[in-house]
Design an enzyme around this catalytic site. Structure first.
Site, PDB file in Angstrom:
ATOM      1  NE  ARG A 160       2.340   0.411   0.631  1.00 38.92           N
ATOM      2  CZ  ARG A 160       3.674   0.431   0.578  1.00 38.92           C
ATOM      3  NH1 ARG A 160       4.309   1.009  -0.425  1.00 38.92           N
ATOM      4  NH2 ARG A 160       4.376  -0.197   1.471  1.00 38.92           N
ATOM      5  CB  SER A 238      -1.774  -1.539   5.744  1.00 35.94           C
ATOM      6  OG  SER A 238      -0.732  -2.349   6.226  1.00 35.94           O
ATOM      7  CD  GLU A 354      -2.067   0.225   1.664  1.00 31.90           C
ATOM      8  OE1 GLU A 354      -1.312   0.554   2.590  1.00 31.90           O
ATOM      9  OE2 GLU A 354      -2.081  -0.909   1.159  1.00 31.90           O
TER      10      GLU A 354
END
Ligand SMILES: Cc1cc2nc3c(=O)[nH]c(=O)nc-3n(C[C@H](O)[C@H](O)[C@H](O)COP(=O)(O)OP(=O)(O)OC[C@H]3O[C@@H](n4cnc5c(N)ncnc54)[C@H](O)[C@@H]3O)c2cc1C
Length: 362
Positions: A160, A238, A354
């Protein structure tokens, strides 16, 4: 002035001073260079599915990328190489590649947003990451004003993250992918839950469409497919990444806390006979923890909301923070901070957000 809430999947965010929508790559380059020359603050916007924008909005120019185009390039036999303009919808691109019988992107079905944003956080799901298929990006670099090709290696794609997410500034104009022209079979299934849903073993290959349908089914059961009829999908996906921490820091965690090693074994050292090896300093082993598990075990369950707040944990997935209707960015941020504090006080582990935060911090 346009409220950025209209352009983000969390449906929060105040006004942008100026919002420019661009639909051709040449126009995108000219627009961006002109904004940079003005010295204005600027923000590139794709589908707004990984952004938390402050209620005060953005004092500067937002450039919304709406460029389109998928072009096939020369490739080795059995491969399909494509150049995709940044504004192409990611999931429409995945569907298109599967229709052509090209394998590689099928586990990434159903992820919202634009193709240009896909390298920013190296999107991933169900055992796959875009880094496995991405060859290069066509990039307009802020520091030099130059247009250049950055390879996957230059992008330093990780879990990520990428050089772009870590602060290399510029605009992704297009992305090049290398896919396998399998005529309809998937890449090997690499995720246990997906294998179970398909009724096959890990490593099996199955029709591309089956993978897509199974992934979309799994994702929609978690509220992870944008769906106007599903309030749990009013999110940024998320909200926290799975923390990666030194192994030593996990010893105090309960035994049943899920954890996975993330570093490869150090390679064997081969030395000519008689040569004394220099002492090797091995990095501390690191492990990935489950953010969802940590949140749940810190006492924050699905559907949780702070008193009076219109922000809540998704009723289907602990990792997603949702706007239950009319929430402010401040309410989303307040819930995110509460989750971080609970998890830190319970387990000593810091959860990293995130989404990209604009005008606020956690
Ligand atoms: C329901 C839901 C499910 C999700 N599931 C997943 C998932 O499974 N896996 C996953 O990895 N992500 C997931 N996400 C997050 C999100 O979809 C991805 O991060 C996606 O790539 C964001 O694309 P976007 O176009 O919406 O980017 P935006 O939100 O518009 O922008 C995100 C960041 O990228 C930058 N950016 C966008 N376009 C460009 C460009 N052309 N050039 C340079 N910078 C750019 C922006 O400035 C910003 O910093 C999910 C989100 C939602 C809402």
């Amino acid at each position: 002035m346009t409220a950025l809430a209209e352009f983000t999947t969390l449906r929060v965010g105040g006004p942008a001073e100026r919002l420019l929508r661009v639909s051709s790559t040449e126009e995108l380059i000219d627009t961006v260079l002109a904004v940079w020359a003005d010295g204005d603050e600027w923000l590139v916007l794709g589908g707004g599915s990984n952004l938390l924008v402050a209620d005060d909005g953005f004092e500067g120019t937002v450039i919304k990328v709406e460029t389109r185009g998928i072009r096939r390039l020369e490739a080795a036999p059995g491969r399909a190489r494509i150049r995709v303009e940044a504004g192409e919808d990611w999931d429409a691109l995945v569907a298109h590649t599967l229709e052509q019988g090209w394998a590689g992107l099928e586990p990434l079905s159903g992820i919202p947003g634009s193709t240009g944003a896909s390298p920013v956080q190296n999107i991933g799901a169900y055992g796959a990451e875009v880094s496995a298929s991405l060859v290069a990006i066509d990039f307009l670099d802020y520091d030099t004003g130059e247009r250049m090709l950055l390879t996957a290696v230059d992008l330093e794609l990780g879990y990520r993250t990428s050089a772009l997410k870590r602060g290399r500034r510029g605009v992704v104009l297009a992305v090049e992918f290398d896919l396998a022209d399998t005529g309809g079979l998937s890449t090997p299934i690499a995720y246990p839950q997906l294998a179970t849903a398909l009724g096959v073993s890990l490593g099996a290959t199955v029709p591309l469409e089956d993978v897509r349908n199974a992934v979309l089914g799994l994702r929609s059961r978690k509220g992870m497919v944008l769906d106007p009829d599903d309030p749990d999908s009013v999110s940024a996906g998320s909200f926290f990444t799975n923390p990666i921490v030194p192994e030593a820091e996990t010893r105090a965690l309960p035994d049943d806390a899920p954890r996975w090693p993330v570093d490869p074994e150090p390679a064997d050292l081969v030395l000519p006979l008689g040569e004394v090896p220099a002492p090797r300093v091995l990095p501390d082993p690191r492990v990935k923890l489950s953010a969802a598990w940590l949140i749940e075990r810190a006492g924050i369950g699905r559907g949780f909301a702070l008193p009076g707040s219109r922000a809540a944990i998704s009723s289907k997935h602990t990792l997603a923070l949702t706007n239950r209707g009319g929430a402010s960015a401040a309410e989303i941020a307040e819930l995110a901070r509460f989750v971080q504090i609970r998890v830190f006080s319970e387990f000593g582990v810091h959860l990293e957000p995130e989404p990209n935060l604009v005008g606020l911090s956690l």
